[in-house]
Design a protein around this motif. Structure first.
Motif, PDB file in Angstrom:
ATOM      1  N   ARG A 139      -0.648   1.296  -7.691  1.00  0.00           N
ATOM      2  CA  ARG A 139      -0.461   0.150  -8.786  1.00  0.00           C
ATOM      3  C   ARG A 139       0.391   1.041  -9.861  1.00  0.00           C
ATOM      4  O   ARG A 139       0.031   2.043 -10.334  1.00  0.00           O
TER       5      ARG A 139
ATOM      6  N   TYR B 117       3.841  -2.942  -3.172  1.00  0.00           N
ATOM      7  CA  TYR B 117       2.538  -2.272  -2.898  1.00  0.00           C
ATOM      8  C   TYR B 117       1.176  -2.997  -3.221  1.00  0.00           C
ATOM      9  O   TYR B 117       1.191  -3.345  -4.564  1.00  0.00           O
ATOM     10  N   GLY B 118       0.075  -2.832  -2.233  1.00  0.00           N
ATOM     11  CA  GLY B 118      -1.363  -3.253  -2.711  1.00  0.00           C
ATOM     12  C   GLY B 118      -1.626  -4.228  -3.952  1.00  0.00           C
ATOM     13  O   GLY B 118      -1.208  -5.273  -3.798  1.00  0.00           O
ATOM     14  N   GLY B 119      -2.292  -3.464  -4.797  1.00  0.00           N
ATOM     15  CA  GLY B 119      -2.671  -4.061  -5.878  1.00  0.00           C
ATOM     16  C   GLY B 119      -1.499  -4.713  -6.739  1.00  0.00           C
ATOM     17  O   GLY B 119      -1.775  -5.651  -7.655  1.00  0.00           O
TER      18      GLY B 119
ATOM     19  N   LYS C 207      -6.033 -10.307  -5.545  1.00  0.00           N
ATOM     20  CA  LYS C 207      -7.015  -9.083  -5.679  1.00  0.00           C
ATOM     21  C   LYS C 207      -7.134  -8.843  -7.197  1.00  0.00           C
ATOM     22  O   LYS C 207      -7.665  -9.107  -7.687  1.00  0.00           O
ATOM     23  N   LYS C 208      -6.586  -7.687  -7.688  1.00  0.00           N
ATOM     24  CA  LYS C 208      -6.796  -7.303  -9.101  1.00  0.00           C
ATOM     25  C   LYS C 208      -6.129  -8.225  -9.869  1.00  0.00           C
ATOM     26  O   LYS C 208      -6.803  -8.524 -11.105  1.00  0.00           O
TER      27      LYS C 208
ATOM     28  N   HIS D  70     -15.187  -5.045 -11.346  1.00  0.00           N
ATOM     29  CA  HIS D  70     -14.479  -4.058 -10.459  1.00  0.00           C
ATOM     30  C   HIS D  70     -15.774  -3.440  -9.832  1.00  0.00           C
ATOM     31  O   HIS D  70     -16.062  -2.074  -9.921  1.00  0.00           O
TER      32      HIS D  70
ATOM     33  N   SER E 188     -10.780   3.122  -8.990  1.00  0.00           N
ATOM     34  CA  SER E 188     -10.210   2.853  -7.747  1.00  0.00           C
ATOM     35  C   SER E 188     -10.217   4.382  -7.165  1.00  0.00           C
ATOM     36  O   SER E 188     -10.075   5.479  -7.846  1.00  0.00           O
TER      37      SER E 188
ATOM     38  N   ASP F  23     -15.187  -3.847  -3.485  1.00  0.00           N
ATOM     39  CA  ASP F  23     -14.322  -3.734  -4.648  1.00  0.00           C
ATOM     40  C   ASP F  23     -14.457  -4.709  -5.943  1.00  0.00           C
ATOM     41  O   ASP F  23     -14.222  -4.231  -7.048  1.00  0.00           O
TER      42      ASP F  23
ATOM     43  N   PHE G 222      -9.510  -3.124   1.388  1.00  0.00           N
ATOM     44  CA  PHE G 222      -8.020  -2.421   1.127  1.00  0.00           C
ATOM     45  C   PHE G 222      -8.491  -0.974   1.026  1.00  0.00           C
ATOM     46  O   PHE G 222      -8.536  -0.660  -0.381  1.00  0.00           O
TER      47      PHE G 222
ATOM     48  N   ARG H 114      -3.695   3.369   2.894  1.00  0.00           N
ATOM     49  CA  ARG H 114      -4.609   2.543   2.985  1.00  0.00           C
ATOM     50  C   ARG H 114      -4.514   1.745   4.175  1.00  0.00           C
ATOM     51  O   ARG H 114      -3.899   1.838   4.884  1.00  0.00           O
TER      52      ARG H 114
ATOM     53  N   ALA I 106      -4.788   6.432  -6.768  1.00  0.00           N
ATOM     54  CA  ALA I 106      -4.771   5.086  -7.007  1.00  0.00           C
ATOM     55  C   ALA I 106      -3.657   4.454  -7.924  1.00  0.00           C
ATOM     56  O   ALA I 106      -3.349   3.315  -7.840  1.00  0.00           O
TER      57      ALA I 106
HETATM   58  O1  SAT Z   1      -3.890  -1.152  -5.144  1.00  0.00           O
HETATM   59  S1  SAT Z   1      -5.206  -1.850  -5.239  1.00  0.00           S
HETATM   60  O2  SAT Z   1      -5.323  -2.283  -6.573  1.00  0.00           O
HETATM   61  O3  SAT Z   1      -5.483  -2.846  -4.483  1.00  0.00           O
HETATM   62  C1  SAT Z   1      -6.379  -0.711  -4.744  1.00  0.00           C
HETATM   63  C2  SAT Z   1      -7.051   0.028  -5.971  1.00  0.00           C
HETATM   64  O4  SAT Z   1      -6.219   0.739  -6.732  1.00  0.00           O
HETATM   65  O5  SAT Z   1      -8.153  -0.132  -6.376  1.00  0.00           O
END
Ligand code: SAT
Ligand code: MN
Length: 593
Positions: A72, A200-202, A208-209, A229, A251, A280, A302, A378, A440
């Motif tokens: 993130r 990417y992810g978050g 999610k976030k 969280h 994280s 999470d 995740f 991840r 993270a």
């Molecule tokens: O990238 S995520 O926000 O989904 C995972 C994390 O940082 O907790």
């Protein structure tokens, strides 16, 4: 396919966004298996994902993100409210007008030559009055496939939305993945999220976030509930009763491991059993019994791959053996995967997370060992595959919370565990949480930063108001959960971590539950109640009395420094800080002498 809905506002919004992004096609995601197969096939054909060994990892996929897009990016994440004050001093702020204008420039024509997928998703069980619906528009199949695992998606969500249901408008485009043209924007006042320039992810799984924490925390303040969280786990006690604990950790501090821990031998013998509810995010409401009830709005994990193995987290290993997406780990020649701290021998060769041939011990230009997997690599896996997953996953009101634990990664200062004196003191403890930076988030590793309730990067409004909201929630409850602080990461003078962690953390949780039902002893200290050496069940654990003493010690000098740092942090909120927080701070100072 837009036939799937008669929601006029939704159709208009999709059309408006398409006019800006100019995709070649628009595909509405129905959530079916046939559709999944199609998407996987297409993504494999373009190389966006690689199908892993069908025998050893059935249904599993592999994906690599761009090298500058592996965590993130908090510096590019903004809360866009009309008044700057409403975002508060801990958030990056932009006015909605400026946010939309800046992002529009990047979104314009960004999906040319691509498909725009329309993903209807539900955070929480579909149809529950406590769930929230989002629609994510994205030009990434990887995002669609991840959202399939992490949330409930498809036709049924649209059905539940009806003709005029409320939904969070989530727009995402990879655009050109240029970090200089990356923005993750939240418009809580418009129930809207715009994310561009990342894969990417978050940053991109907007349920999610972005929705479940930043937007939801704002909604929670308005609607009198909490979006946190936190992991949620059930502990079945020897008498068969299940107590639930929610835990806030930053994280990459072990939430996933804790949520599915395996009881150590001695405690297993007593009859303890763990139920995994979430790893999470917790959405918590006060129910008719005056207690706090929590749901996990997600449907998958995740989780951080490195360090996950059959010893540290056997349940995660089992969970991710099939139907899992692996991101930025090492790809082995037999199309299986590996990461540092994973199971099995270090492979003699593979393709690393950057897509380059890799051998163990290879050094980069600075002489540092090149890792096969990125430290923030991840696995995305369905929660239903976790052997310990709770049978209450789809209960709309969730599970009753007996205790909240708050923890950070702190080499010094914080003892293994302490209990706050009451809710107000617990909120103060949460507001002073701090942790060392992990992989993270982009930034310097190891640096201690204040991270209240592990929500610093995720609170969608002014954190001073967030503290006030917590205080108010405590007053509204008839039986508020007890609040504890834990630190699994305390080290000795040489930097060696003192507590074994993982399954052994249950020993601490047993004490926590014992405090809730008044069966466990404690001594009063200036910072809170702490277990004496005999109050923890350490059967079968080789821990010297000195180590235990160190784990449970309070260094007044260090705490003196800590109080000063807290003051500096609190100053950022000026007169907005609730007086209760300052009162607790003063009281602690006095108790410490
Ligand atoms: O990238 S995520 O926000 O989904 C995972 C994390 O940082 O907790
Ligand atoms: Mn998290």
């Amino acid at each position: 396919m837009a036939k799937m809905t008669e929601h006029r506002k939704l159709k208009k919004w999709v059309a408006d966004m398409a006019r800006m992004c100019r995709p070649d096609r628009i595909v509405w995601i129905d959530g079916s298996e046939a559709e999944k197969r199609c998407l996987e096939k297409e993504a494999c054909a373009t190389g966006e994902v690689i199908r892993l060994n069908k025998k050893k990892l059935p249904g599993c996929l592999y994906h690599r993100t761009a090298v500058n897009d592996v965590a993130r990016t908090e510096g590019l994440t903004f809360i866009c409210t009309k008044r700057k004050h409403n975002a508060g001093p801990t958030n990056n702020w932009m006015s909605p007008a400026k946010g939309y204008a800046k992002a529009r420039k990047i979104f314009r024509n960004a999906m040319k030559g691509r498909t725009m997928y329309v993903i209807p998703f539900s955070m929480g069980p579909i149809g529950s009055p406590f769930s929230k619906i989002g629609i994510e528009l994205t030009d990434s199949i990887y995002v669609v496939l991840n959202m399939r695992i992490m949330t409930r998606i498809g036709k049924d969500v649209l059905k539940s939305l009806g003709r005029d249901g409320e939904f969070t408008k989530c727009l995402h485009s990879k655009a050109d993945l240029d970090i200089k043209r990356r923005l993750i924007l939240h418009f809580p006042e418009d129930n809207t999220i715009w994310s561009v320039g990342s894969g990417y992810g978050g940053n991109v799984l907007l349920g999610k976030k972005c929705l479940s924490l930043r937007i939801a925390s704002y909604l929670g303040k308005c609607e009198k509930w909490m979006a946190e969280h936190m992991l949620i786990l059930g502990i079945e006690k020897p008498n068969g009763q299940i107590e639930y604990i929610a835990g806030a950790f930053p994280s990459a501090c072990g939430k996933t491991n804790l949520a599915m821990l395996i009881p150590p031998k001695g405690l297993k013998k007593k009859g303890y059993k763990i139920w995994t509810v979430g790893d999470d995010i917790a959405w918590m409401r006060i129910d008719s019994d005056g207690r706090l009830w929590a749901v996990n709005p997600e449907a998958g994990f995740f989780g951080v791959a490195p360090g996950t193995n059959s010893k540290t987290n056997p349940n995660a290993v089992i969970t991710s053996r099939k139907n899992t997406i692996f991101t930025n780990v090492l790809l082995k020649p037999d199309k299986t995967v590996w990461w540092e701290g994973g199971d099995g021998k270090t492979p003699s060769k593979g393709i690393d997370w950057m897509g380059r041939p890799w051998k163990p011990g290879m050094l980069d230009d600075n002489g540092n060992v090149i890792k096969g997997a990125h430290p923030n690599s991840r696995f995305t896996a369905p929660i239903g595959q976790c052997p310990t997953h709770t049978f209450r996953l789809d209960h709309h009101h969730g599970v009753p919370i007996s205790a909240i634990i708050l923890g950070g990664r702190r080499a010094r200062l914080a003892p293994l565990v302490y209990e706050s004196f009451d809710w107000e003191h617990g909120v103060y403890v949460g507001s002073t949480m701090a942790s060392e930076r992990t992989a993270a988030q982009v930034g310097k590793l190891g640096e201690v930063r204040r991270d209240p309730m592990a929500m610093l990067p995720f609170c969608g409004y002014n954190m001073a108001d967030y503290f006030r909201h917590w205080l108010k929630m405590g007053k509204r409850m008839q039986k508020a959960p007890k609040i504890f602080h834990v630190n699994w990461f305390k080290t000795d003078k040489n930097g060696k971590i003192l507590w074994p962690g993982f399954g052994d953390n249950l020993r601490v949780l047993e004490w926590v539950l014992g405090r809730c039902d008044k069966t466990a002893g404690a001594k009063k200290t200036p910072i809170g109640y702490m277990p004496g050496a005999r109050d923890l069940d350490l059967t079968g654990l080789k821990l010297s009395p000195d180590t235990l003493k160190e784990l449970l010690s309070i260094d007044k000098k260090e705490w003196g420094r800590e109080l000063k740092e807290q003051e500096i942090f609190f100053k950022r909120f000026g007169s907005d800080l609730p007086p209760e927080i300052l009162r607790e701070h003063k009281a602690l100072k006095k108790r410490l002498g």
